[in-house]
Design a protein around this motif. Structure first.
Motif, mmCIF file in Angstrom:
data_model
loop_
_atom_site.group_PDB
_atom_site.id
_atom_site.type_symbol
_atom_site.label_atom_id
_atom_site.label_comp_id
_atom_site.label_asym_id
_atom_site.label_seq_id
_atom_site.Cartn_x
_atom_site.Cartn_y
_atom_site.Cartn_z
ATOM 1 N N GLY A 275 0.544 -1.476 -0.180
ATOM 2 C CA GLY A 275 0.027 -0.080 -0.139
ATOM 3 C C GLY A 275 0.852 1.206 -0.294
ATOM 4 N N PRO A 276 1.082 2.176 1.467
ATOM 5 C CA PRO A 276 1.663 3.656 0.932
ATOM 6 C C PRO A 276 3.057 2.833 0.562
ATOM 7 C CG PRO A 276 1.271 2.287 3.062
ATOM 8 C CD PRO A 276 0.471 1.534 2.595
ATOM 9 N N THR A 283 5.896 6.997 -6.919
ATOM 10 C CA THR A 283 5.336 8.268 -6.918
ATOM 11 C C THR A 283 6.826 9.166 -7.245
ATOM 12 O OG1 THR A 283 2.854 8.214 -5.668
ATOM 13 C CG2 THR A 283 4.512 10.229 -6.408
ATOM 14 N N SER A 284 7.343 8.697 -5.800
ATOM 15 C CA SER A 284 8.816 8.565 -5.978
ATOM 16 C C SER A 284 9.633 8.821 -7.386
ATOM 17 C CB SER A 284 9.687 8.413 -5.095
ATOM 18 O OG SER A 284 10.847 9.399 -5.001
ATOM 19 N N GLN A 285 10.114 7.704 -7.433
ATOM 20 C CA GLN A 285 10.976 6.778 -8.479
ATOM 21 C C GLN A 285 10.070 7.675 -10.188
ATOM 22 O OE1 GLN A 285 10.216 3.155 -8.959
ATOM 23 N NE2 GLN A 285 12.218 3.130 -7.705
ATOM 24 N N ALA A 286 8.984 8.494 -10.090
ATOM 25 C CA ALA A 286 7.751 9.190 -11.081
ATOM 26 C C ALA A 286 8.269 10.397 -11.246
ATOM 27 C CB ALA A 286 6.528 8.745 -11.390
ATOM 28 N N LEU A 287 8.172 10.888 -10.238
ATOM 29 C CA LEU A 287 8.865 12.384 -9.990
ATOM 30 C C LEU A 287 10.293 12.509 -10.861
ATOM 31 C CD1 LEU A 287 8.576 14.925 -9.037
ATOM 32 C CD2 LEU A 287 9.084 14.085 -6.740
ATOM 33 N N SER A 288 11.300 11.930 -9.796
ATOM 34 C CA SER A 288 11.918 12.014 -10.713
ATOM 35 C C SER A 288 12.504 11.652 -12.633
ATOM 36 C CB SER A 288 13.323 10.940 -9.931
ATOM 37 O OG SER A 288 14.342 10.884 -10.243
ATOM 38 N N ASP A 374 -1.262 28.946 -17.413
ATOM 39 C CA ASP A 374 -1.376 28.489 -18.957
ATOM 40 C C ASP A 374 0.109 27.584 -19.010
ATOM 41 O OD1 ASP A 374 -1.142 30.741 -19.500
ATOM 42 O OD2 ASP A 374 -2.549 30.311 -21.365
ATOM 43 N N SER A 375 0.900 27.906 -18.742
ATOM 44 C CA SER A 375 2.240 27.550 -19.260
ATOM 45 C C SER A 375 2.710 26.200 -19.269
ATOM 46 C CB SER A 375 3.267 29.034 -19.025
ATOM 47 O OG SER A 375 3.719 28.210 -17.667
ATOM 48 N N ALA A 376 3.703 25.735 -20.195
ATOM 49 C CA ALA A 376 3.980 24.524 -18.897
ATOM 50 C C ALA A 376 5.011 23.879 -17.990
ATOM 51 C CB ALA A 376 5.285 23.825 -20.584
ATOM 52 N N GLY A 377 5.043 25.539 -17.754
ATOM 53 C CA GLY A 377 6.176 24.992 -16.349
ATOM 54 C C GLY A 377 5.374 24.687 -15.173
ATOM 55 N N ALA A 378 3.808 26.271 -15.589
ATOM 56 C CA ALA A 378 2.855 25.999 -14.463
ATOM 57 C C ALA A 378 2.680 24.818 -14.316
ATOM 58 C CB ALA A 378 2.151 26.916 -15.027
ATOM 59 N N ALA A 379 2.104 24.120 -15.213
ATOM 60 C CA ALA A 379 1.553 22.724 -15.810
ATOM 61 C C ALA A 379 2.527 21.841 -15.189
ATOM 62 C CB ALA A 379 1.517 22.539 -17.044
ATOM 63 N N PHE A 380 3.781 21.352 -14.913
ATOM 64 C CA PHE A 380 5.090 20.815 -14.460
ATOM 65 C C PHE A 380 4.957 21.310 -12.716
ATOM 66 C CE2 PHE A 380 9.015 19.088 -12.922
ATOM 67 C CZ PHE A 380 8.738 17.903 -14.015
ATOM 68 N N ALA A 381 5.219 23.035 -12.704
ATOM 69 C CA ALA A 381 5.258 22.746 -11.291
ATOM 70 C C ALA A 381 4.143 21.920 -10.494
ATOM 71 C CB ALA A 381 5.391 24.238 -10.543
ATOM 72 N N ALA A 382 2.809 22.652 -10.982
ATOM 73 C CA ALA A 382 1.345 21.288 -9.933
ATOM 74 C C ALA A 382 2.099 20.024 -9.760
ATOM 75 C CB ALA A 382 0.264 21.540 -11.083
ATOM 76 N N PHE A 383 2.113 19.473 -11.284
ATOM 77 C CA PHE A 383 2.309 18.444 -10.717
ATOM 78 C C PHE A 383 3.495 17.934 -9.728
ATOM 79 C CE2 PHE A 383 5.972 15.320 -11.574
ATOM 80 C CZ PHE A 383 5.234 13.751 -12.023
ATOM 81 N N SER A 384 4.313 18.261 -9.388
ATOM 82 C CA SER A 384 5.567 17.988 -9.024
ATOM 83 C C SER A 384 5.392 18.806 -7.253
ATOM 84 C CB SER A 384 7.045 19.577 -9.732
ATOM 85 O OG SER A 384 7.410 19.191 -7.790
ATOM 86 N N ASP A 385 4.062 19.711 -7.412
ATOM 87 C CA ASP A 385 4.400 19.677 -5.879
ATOM 88 C C ASP A 385 3.228 18.635 -4.687
ATOM 89 O OD1 ASP A 385 5.182 22.065 -5.943
ATOM 90 O OD2 ASP A 385 3.351 23.847 -5.907
ATOM 91 N N ALA A 386 2.298 18.660 -5.933
ATOM 92 C CA ALA A 386 0.941 17.307 -5.666
ATOM 93 C C ALA A 386 1.705 15.771 -5.887
ATOM 94 C CB ALA A 386 0.217 17.056 -7.076
ATOM 95 N N ALA A 387 2.969 15.271 -6.649
ATOM 96 C CA ALA A 387 3.963 14.202 -6.573
ATOM 97 C C ALA A 387 4.149 14.307 -5.299
ATOM 98 C CB ALA A 387 4.949 13.799 -7.437
ATOM 99 N N HIS A 388 5.094 15.405 -4.648
ATOM 100 C CA HIS A 388 6.112 15.687 -3.589
ATOM 101 C C HIS A 388 4.939 15.242 -2.197
ATOM 102 C CE1 HIS A 388 10.106 16.490 -4.334
ATOM 103 N NE2 HIS A 388 9.379 17.784 -5.321
ATOM 104 N N ALA A 389 3.208 16.105 -2.198
ATOM 105 C CA ALA A 389 2.986 16.147 -1.358
ATOM 106 C C ALA A 389 2.114 14.366 -1.463
ATOM 107 C CB ALA A 389 1.329 16.973 -1.297
ATOM 108 N N ASP A 390 2.066 13.899 -1.881
ATOM 109 C CA ASP A 390 1.830 12.058 -2.229
ATOM 110 C C ASP A 390 2.670 11.470 -2.016
ATOM 111 O OD1 ASP A 390 -0.583 12.866 -3.281
ATOM 112 O OD2 ASP A 390 -0.723 11.404 -5.155
ATOM 113 N N VAL A 391 3.846 11.662 -2.069
ATOM 114 C CA VAL A 391 5.019 11.170 -1.181
ATOM 115 C C VAL A 391 5.049 11.539 0.294
ATOM 116 C CG1 VAL A 391 7.632 10.950 -0.850
ATOM 117 C CG2 VAL A 391 6.929 10.922 -3.220
ATOM 118 N N GLU A 392 5.028 12.359 0.714
ATOM 119 C CA GLU A 392 5.650 13.121 2.049
ATOM 120 C C GLU A 392 3.752 11.768 2.704
ATOM 121 O OE1 GLU A 392 5.156 16.761 5.471
ATOM 122 O OE2 GLU A 392 5.573 16.951 2.549
ATOM 123 N N ALA A 393 2.831 12.413 2.433
ATOM 124 C CA ALA A 393 1.555 11.835 3.004
ATOM 125 C C ALA A 393 1.696 10.080 2.962
ATOM 126 C CB ALA A 393 0.238 11.952 2.690
#
Length: 439
Positions: A275-276, A283-288, A374-393
């Motif tokens: 599970g977790p 998720t950590s590997q995917a983020l990398s 609406d940029s690619a950089g903003a989209a990636f930053a949102a993904f990175s933040d969500a992935a980091h939050a998931d890894v931490e949780a």
């Protein structure tokens, strides 16, 4: 002349030699003779009852304590693995930020510079902490090598920045060297450490399961005590012996507590592993991988028409990242925001590639370096933040559940030990009452 008389002997008749006066019977003979009497059998039954209680005490203590140690090892090694992957992510993130900022030319944006320095400083701080808690052979040495390579990488990036700010083409060569040093020296070393740590986590989980084998001895102790009580009831025609009854209750409670803790601890370990913990690793590997793909996007543009191999690398990394996030979603049992956000970034990347492939390189660079919502950089930053939050949780969930199970197993170990010893005292007292009747 007289003829001597002889006493006839019967052929084949056995001759019995009487023991000489004053000789001591053999120990085996004395033991057999003792068992032939009721007091002797009661004494043997007392030994069996006390031994059964002590067997449960020792076995329950070893099973609970052993499992607690294995769970704590798994907890520590899982945290070490997550820390190693987070270090890898920080380095790849720093490289992606530096590479993307390089596209701007001249003095890079302040925000990009701050992100780069934050990622690199977090990586530099993580290395000694991970080295201090490393347990595998050579892991501390590998991490020391990483520290040296990171310093070399930072120096090459600074050379690339200095030349890029002055418009010198050699800046791109320094950036290539820095990125190559990261991918050829640092990341493979961290991957080796991560594999070693992951193998230890698997071994720890296996040790947690092995603790269940000791529960067979707990069952044997309960059966032995029940057999003694049954024999005593038949022999004395008395159903209840207070001491043995108290010992039985102590053993039953101790056995149930030890069994529940050990079996429950194994269940927790298995559920955490699938599970977790699995979600955290995936998720950590995917983020990398996704962050590395972001670097490849920038390198493709830097090469201006000759970066096809970097685009291929981008696609390969994104495919693996998507697969890993799907695995993490299945393991976590919840909807995966990072997967959706990564798909949004990939769509924005596709728009950048369309611009570049249609000979609109300046527009492609502008789209790749933009920071609007609406940029690619903003989209990636949102993904990175969500992935980091998931890894931490998920990592916090895994560590907490393993730690809680370890605490429960350790408490159960002491409960089994105390009740087993108390049962032994009660059993001896109960059997002593019956022995006194024959004295």
């Amino acid at each position: 002349m007289s003829t001597p008389t002889t006493t006839p002997t019967t052929v084949g008749a056995p001759t019995t030699a009487a023991p000489a006066a004053g000789t001591t019977p053999a120990p085996a003979s004395r033991f057999s003779a003792g068992l032939a009497t009721t007091p002797g059998r009661l004494a043997l039954a007392t030994v069996v009852a006390v031994a059964a209680c002590l067997l449960l005490a020792v076995t329950g203590f070893l099973a609970g304590n052993g499992q607690a140690a294995a769970l704590q090892d798994a907890q520590r090694d899982a945290a070490q693995l997550v820390g190693t992957q987070e270090l890898r992510n920080d380095l790849v993130s720093a490289d992606a930020t530096a590479t993307n900022a390089f596209l701007v030319g001249g003095l890079e944006p302040t925000e990009a510079r701050e992100r780069y320095e934050t990622s690199l400083s977090e990586a530099a701080e993580a290395v000694p902490a991970l080295a201090a808690t490393a347990r595998g052979d050579g892991e501390a040495d590998d991490l020391a090598t990483v520290a040296d390579s990171v310093q070399r990488y930072a120096g090459l990036v600074e050379s690339a920045r200095a030349n890029n700010r002055q418009g010198f083409p050699v800046g791109a060569a320094y950036l290539d060297q820095a990125s190559a040093a990261l991918r050829d020296e640092v990341l493979p070393t961290l991957d080796r450490v991560a594999v070693s740590t992951s193998e230890r986590v698997d071994a720890d989980m296996g040790t947690v399961s092995l603790s269940q084998l000791l529960l067979l001895l707990v069952l044997l102790a309960l059966v032995a005590l029940a057999a003694v009580q049954l024999w005593l009831a038949r022999r004395t025609h008395r159903v209840l012996n207070t001491g043995l009854a108290a010992a039985s209750v102590a053993l039953l409670v101790g056995g149930l507590v030890a069994t529940a803790a050990v079996v429950g601890g194994n269940g927790v370990a298995r559920s955490v592993a699938s599970g977790p913990y699995a979600a955290t690793v995936a998720t950590s590997q995917a983020l990398s991988l996704a962050t590395d793909a972001k670097s490849m996007e920038s390198f493709t543009l830097i090469k201006r028409g000759s970066g096809a191999e970097f685009e291929e690398s981008y696609q390969a990394s994104m495919d693996q990242a998507t697969e890993l996030l799907t695995t993490a979603e299945a393991a976590d049992g919840a909807g995966s925001d990072p997967l959706t956000l990564l798909e949004e970034y990939d769509a924005a990347h596709g728009a950048i590639r369309e611009l570049d492939d249609s000979s609109r390189w300046e527009e492609a660079v502008a789209a790749a370096t933009a920071t609007t919502d609406d940029s690619a950089g903003a989209a990636f930053a949102a993904f990175s933040d969500a992935a980091h939050a998931d890894v931490e949780a998920t990592s916090e969930d895994a560590v907490d559940r393993l730690g809680s199970a370890a605490t429960t197993a350790r408490i159960a170990a002491w409960v089994a030990l105390v009740l087993g010893v108390a049962g032994a005292v009660a059993a001896a007292a109960g059997m002593n009452v019956r022995l006194k009747e024959y004295r």
